[in-house]
Design a protein around this motif. Structure first.
Motif, PDB file in Angstrom:
ATOM      1  N   TYR A  44       0.854  -1.185   0.000  1.00 30.62           N
ATOM      2  CA  TYR A  44       0.000   0.000   0.000  1.00 30.62           C
ATOM      3  C   TYR A  44       0.894   1.239   0.000  1.00 30.62           C
ATOM      4  CZ  TYR A  44       1.292  -0.461   4.881  1.00 30.62           C
ATOM      5  OH  TYR A  44       2.012  -0.614   6.030  1.00 30.62           O
ATOM      6  N   PRO A  45       0.371   2.367  -0.476  1.00 25.38           N
ATOM      7  CA  PRO A  45       1.177   3.590  -0.502  1.00 25.38           C
ATOM      8  C   PRO A  45       1.151   4.293   0.859  1.00 25.38           C
ATOM      9  CG  PRO A  45      -0.967   4.053  -1.421  1.00 25.38           C
ATOM     10  CD  PRO A  45      -0.939   2.563  -1.105  1.00 25.38           C
ATOM     11  N   PRO A  46       2.140   5.145   1.128  1.00 28.08           N
ATOM     12  CA  PRO A  46       2.120   5.933   2.364  1.00 28.08           C
ATOM     13  C   PRO A  46       0.899   6.851   2.423  1.00 28.08           C
ATOM     14  CG  PRO A  46       4.270   6.091   1.313  1.00 28.08           C
ATOM     15  CD  PRO A  46       3.362   5.361   0.362  1.00 28.08           C
ATOM     16  N   ALA A  47       0.486   7.357   1.248  1.00 23.47           N
ATOM     17  CA  ALA A  47      -0.696   8.217   1.168  1.00 23.47           C
ATOM     18  C   ALA A  47      -1.361   7.994  -0.178  1.00 23.47           C
ATOM     19  CB  ALA A  47      -0.305   9.680   1.334  1.00 23.47           C
ATOM     20  N   PHE A  48      -2.673   8.219  -0.205  1.00 27.37           N
ATOM     21  CA  PHE A  48      -3.438   8.034  -1.425  1.00 27.37           C
ATOM     22  C   PHE A  48      -4.362   9.224  -1.595  1.00 27.37           C
ATOM     23  CE2 PHE A  48      -7.044   6.562  -3.892  1.00 27.37           C
ATOM     24  CZ  PHE A  48      -6.420   5.923  -4.956  1.00 27.37           C
ATOM     25  N   ARG A  49      -4.321   9.814  -2.783  1.00 24.31           N
ATOM     26  CA  ARG A  49      -5.179  10.968  -3.059  1.00 24.31           C
ATOM     27  C   ARG A  49      -6.211  10.603  -4.105  1.00 24.31           C
ATOM     28  NH1 ARG A  49      -3.407  17.238  -4.292  1.00 24.31           N
ATOM     29  NH2 ARG A  49      -5.520  17.968  -4.680  1.00 24.31           N
ATOM     30  N   SER A  50      -7.457  10.947  -3.811  1.00 23.81           N
ATOM     31  CA  SER A  50      -8.559  10.766  -4.746  1.00 23.81           C
ATOM     32  C   SER A  50      -9.304  12.089  -4.796  1.00 23.81           C
ATOM     33  CB  SER A  50      -9.475   9.642  -4.279  1.00 23.81           C
ATOM     34  OG  SER A  50     -10.571   9.508  -5.157  1.00 23.81           O
ATOM     35  N   GLY A  51      -9.103  12.850  -5.859  1.00 22.78           N
ATOM     36  CA  GLY A  51      -9.690  14.187  -5.935  1.00 22.78           C
ATOM     37  C   GLY A  51      -9.102  15.067  -4.850  1.00 22.78           C
ATOM     38  N   ASP A  52      -9.972  15.624  -4.014  1.00 21.23           N
ATOM     39  CA  ASP A  52      -9.481  16.497  -2.947  1.00 21.23           C
ATOM     40  C   ASP A  52      -9.320  15.765  -1.611  1.00 21.23           C
ATOM     41  OD1 ASP A  52     -12.142  16.205  -2.215  1.00 21.23           O
ATOM     42  OD2 ASP A  52     -12.530  18.347  -1.979  1.00 21.23           O
ATOM     43  N   LEU A  53      -9.531  14.456  -1.616  1.00 24.42           N
ATOM     44  CA  LEU A  53      -9.444  13.652  -0.397  1.00 24.42           C
ATOM     45  C   LEU A  53      -8.102  12.917  -0.343  1.00 24.42           C
ATOM     46  CD1 LEU A  53     -11.042  12.693   2.118  1.00 24.42           C
ATOM     47  CD2 LEU A  53     -11.818  10.772   0.723  1.00 24.42           C
ATOM     48  N   VAL A  54      -7.439  12.994   0.812  1.00 29.02           N
ATOM     49  CA  VAL A  54      -6.159  12.316   1.020  1.00 29.02           C
ATOM     50  C   VAL A  54      -6.271  11.437   2.253  1.00 29.02           C
ATOM     51  CG1 VAL A  54      -3.719  12.611   1.614  1.00 29.02           C
ATOM     52  CG2 VAL A  54      -4.798  14.158  -0.032  1.00 29.02           C
ATOM     53  N   SER A  55      -5.886  10.182   2.100  1.00 23.11           N
ATOM     54  CA  SER A  55      -5.824   9.268   3.231  1.00 23.11           C
ATOM     55  C   SER A  55      -4.373   8.862   3.420  1.00 23.11           C
ATOM     56  CB  SER A  55      -6.695   8.043   2.956  1.00 23.11           C
ATOM     57  OG  SER A  55      -6.676   7.174   4.060  1.00 23.11           O
ATOM     58  N   VAL A  56      -3.866   9.025   4.642  1.00 17.89           N
ATOM     59  CA  VAL A  56      -2.485   8.660   4.942  1.00 17.89           C
ATOM     60  C   VAL A  56      -2.481   7.370   5.741  1.00 17.89           C
ATOM     61  CG1 VAL A  56      -0.335   9.357   6.058  1.00 17.89           C
ATOM     62  CG2 VAL A  56      -1.763  11.080   4.937  1.00 17.89           C
ATOM     63  N   SER A  57      -1.764   6.375   5.223  1.00 21.54           N
ATOM     64  CA  SER A  57      -1.598   5.112   5.932  1.00 21.54           C
ATOM     65  C   SER A  57      -0.862   5.353   7.242  1.00 21.54           C
ATOM     66  CB  SER A  57      -0.791   4.131   5.070  1.00 21.54           C
ATOM     67  OG  SER A  57      -1.448   3.869   3.855  1.00 21.54           O
ATOM     68  N   GLY A  58      -1.036   4.447   8.197  1.00 19.52           N
ATOM     69  CA  GLY A  58      -0.387   4.589   9.494  1.00 19.52           C
ATOM     70  C   GLY A  58       1.108   4.819   9.365  1.00 19.52           C
ATOM     71  N   ARG A  59       1.588   5.831  10.058  1.00 23.12           N
ATOM     72  CA  ARG A  59       3.010   6.186  10.057  1.00 23.12           C
ATOM     73  C   ARG A  59       3.591   5.873  11.421  1.00 23.12           C
ATOM     74  NH1 ARG A  59       4.773   5.972   5.571  1.00 23.12           N
ATOM     75  NH2 ARG A  59       3.171   4.437   5.751  1.00 23.12           N
ATOM     76  N   LEU A  60       4.654   5.107  11.416  1.00 25.18           N
ATOM     77  CA  LEU A  60       5.379   4.759  12.641  1.00 25.18           C
ATOM     78  C   LEU A  60       6.544   5.722  12.840  1.00 25.18           C
ATOM     79  CD1 LEU A  60       5.546   0.918  12.023  1.00 25.18           C
ATOM     80  CD2 LEU A  60       4.152   2.055  13.761  1.00 25.18           C
ATOM     81  N   GLY A  61       7.175   5.635  13.965  1.00 25.03           N
ATOM     82  CA  GLY A  61       8.348   6.451  14.264  1.00 25.03           C
ATOM     83  C   GLY A  61       9.614   5.823  13.740  1.00 25.03           C
ATOM     84  N   VAL A  62       9.693   5.647  12.422  1.00 27.99           N
ATOM     85  CA  VAL A  62      10.868   5.034  11.801  1.00 27.99           C
ATOM     86  C   VAL A  62      11.684   6.081  11.062  1.00 27.99           C
ATOM     87  CG1 VAL A  62       9.792   2.757  11.562  1.00 27.99           C
ATOM     88  CG2 VAL A  62       9.624   4.396   9.701  1.00 27.99           C
ATOM     89  N   SER A  63      12.977   5.831  10.979  1.00 27.67           N
ATOM     90  CA  SER A  63      13.879   6.706  10.234  1.00 27.67           C
ATOM     91  C   SER A  63      13.780   6.388   8.754  1.00 27.67           C
ATOM     92  CB  SER A  63      15.312   6.492  10.723  1.00 27.67           C
ATOM     93  OG  SER A  63      15.748   5.182  10.361  1.00 27.67           O
TER      94      SER A  63
END
Length: 117
Positions: free
Chosen positions: A7-26
């Motif tokens: 899956y992508p880190p974020a997905f944009r559909s029109g004006d909507l953006v969904s960000v997949s869970g982000r961990l505290g990784v370098s």
């Protein structure tokens, strides 16, 4: 830990953006050392990078969900949240969970709306 995910880190559909869970990784893909105090700001930095990858900013965020393995870290989360987001801050949900991927202690996901100017 691998950075290869189906899956992508974020997905944009029109004006909507969904960000997949982000961990505290370098950038190297490993959890930053230092537990919650290091992972939480890094998770939010990773959230910002994911937003930028699809043309959004933190100002576009309307909803955040944060998962904590220790709900006692909520006050620390609030401090990072207040520093990260300007007023008016987006809606937020904080959920205590038994575990997170790779042994992380905090994971952040977001929903944003990008408005054309």
């Amino acid at each position: 830990m691998t950075n290869e995910h189906p899956y992508p880190p974020a997905f944009r559909s029109g004006d909507l953006v969904s960000v997949s869970g982000r961990l505290g990784v370098s950038e190297a893909g490993a959890l930053v050392p230092g537990g919650f105090d290091a992972e939480c700001p890094q998770a939010f930095a990773n959230l910002e990078a994911a937003l930028r990858s699809v043309g959004a900013t933190r100002a576009d965020v309307v909803k955040v969900v944060v998962y904590l393995t220790d709900i006692a870290d909520r006050d620390g989360l609030n401090r990072v949240y207040e520093e990260f987001f300007a007023e008016p801050r987006p809606a937020r949900t904080c959920v205590g969970v038994a575990s997170l991927p790779y042994g992380g202690v905090v994971e952040v996901e977001a929903l944003a709306r990008v408005r054309d100017v």
